[in-house]
Scaffold this motif. Structure first.
Motif, PDB file in Angstrom:
ATOM      1  N   LEU A 183      56.240  90.887 -16.283  1.00 23.14           N
ATOM      2  CA  LEU A 183      55.889  91.544 -15.070  1.00 23.14           C
ATOM      3  C   LEU A 183      55.719  92.981 -15.542  1.00 23.14           C
ATOM      4  N   ALA A 211      56.882  96.870 -11.489  1.00 19.92           N
ATOM      5  CA  ALA A 211      57.088  95.668 -10.258  1.00 19.92           C
ATOM      6  C   ALA A 211      58.340  95.345  -9.911  1.00 19.92           C
ATOM      7  N   GLY A 224      51.479  93.260  -6.289  1.00 19.11           N
ATOM      8  CA  GLY A 224      51.841  92.943  -7.600  1.00 19.11           C
ATOM      9  C   GLY A 224      53.478  92.819  -7.869  1.00 19.11           C
ATOM     10  N   HIS A 225      54.266  92.835  -6.561  1.00 17.00           N
ATOM     11  CA  HIS A 225      55.667  92.471  -6.793  1.00 17.00           C
ATOM     12  C   HIS A 225      55.788  91.334  -6.846  1.00 17.00           C
ATOM     13  N   ASP A 253      48.600  88.811  -9.676  1.00 14.86           N
ATOM     14  CA  ASP A 253      48.480  89.445 -11.113  1.00 14.86           C
ATOM     15  C   ASP A 253      47.219  90.340 -11.009  1.00 14.86           C
ATOM     16  N   TRP A 270      53.178  85.936  -6.701  1.00 11.96           N
ATOM     17  CA  TRP A 270      52.921  86.946  -7.683  1.00 11.96           C
ATOM     18  C   TRP A 270      51.495  87.134  -7.638  1.00 11.96           C
TER      19      TRP A 270
END
Length: 116
Positions: A4, A8, A41-42, A60, A58
């Protein structure tokens, strides 16, 4: 291994989720139940009713990524505080959760020897 980006966050969706849901269904759940942006983006984690499977959603930067993991033995440890909402985890807690360990109260498997 999923790396990650810095900053994030990891959100654990409380309660159980229908594991038949795909990209669109889980993204809708992130928006309506968790009140978060699925394109932030988490990382968002969901657990099925039996507790042996998790799905992760997620963004990306180019598209949504949907990951799933099923344990052959044991269950994923999930909070039972509330029926809806989310809990934020650290990356260390995420690693323990994905290994099937109790991330809420980690116990050492060894104790350092005290030399006097």
């Amino acid at each position: 291994m999923l790396a990650l980006p810095a900053g994030a966050r990891v959100h654990l969706a409380l309660g159980t989720t229908d594991m038949r849901k795909g990209f669109d269904g889980l993204a809708a759940q992130v928006q309506t139940v968790l009140k978060e942006d699925p394109f932030s983006g988490h990382l968002f984690l969901f657990r099925g009713r039996r507790g042996d499977m998790v799905k992760a959603l997620w963004w990306d930067g180019q598209g949504l990524v949907l990951l799933s993991k099923r344990l052959e033995k044991g269950r994923f440890i999930w909070p039972t505080i509330a029926r809806e909402g989310a809990v934020t985890l650290t990356t260390a807690q995420l690693a323990m959760l994905l290994e099937g360990l109790d991330w809420r109260a980690p116990v050492r498997s060894w104790r350092p020897e005290i030399v006097v």
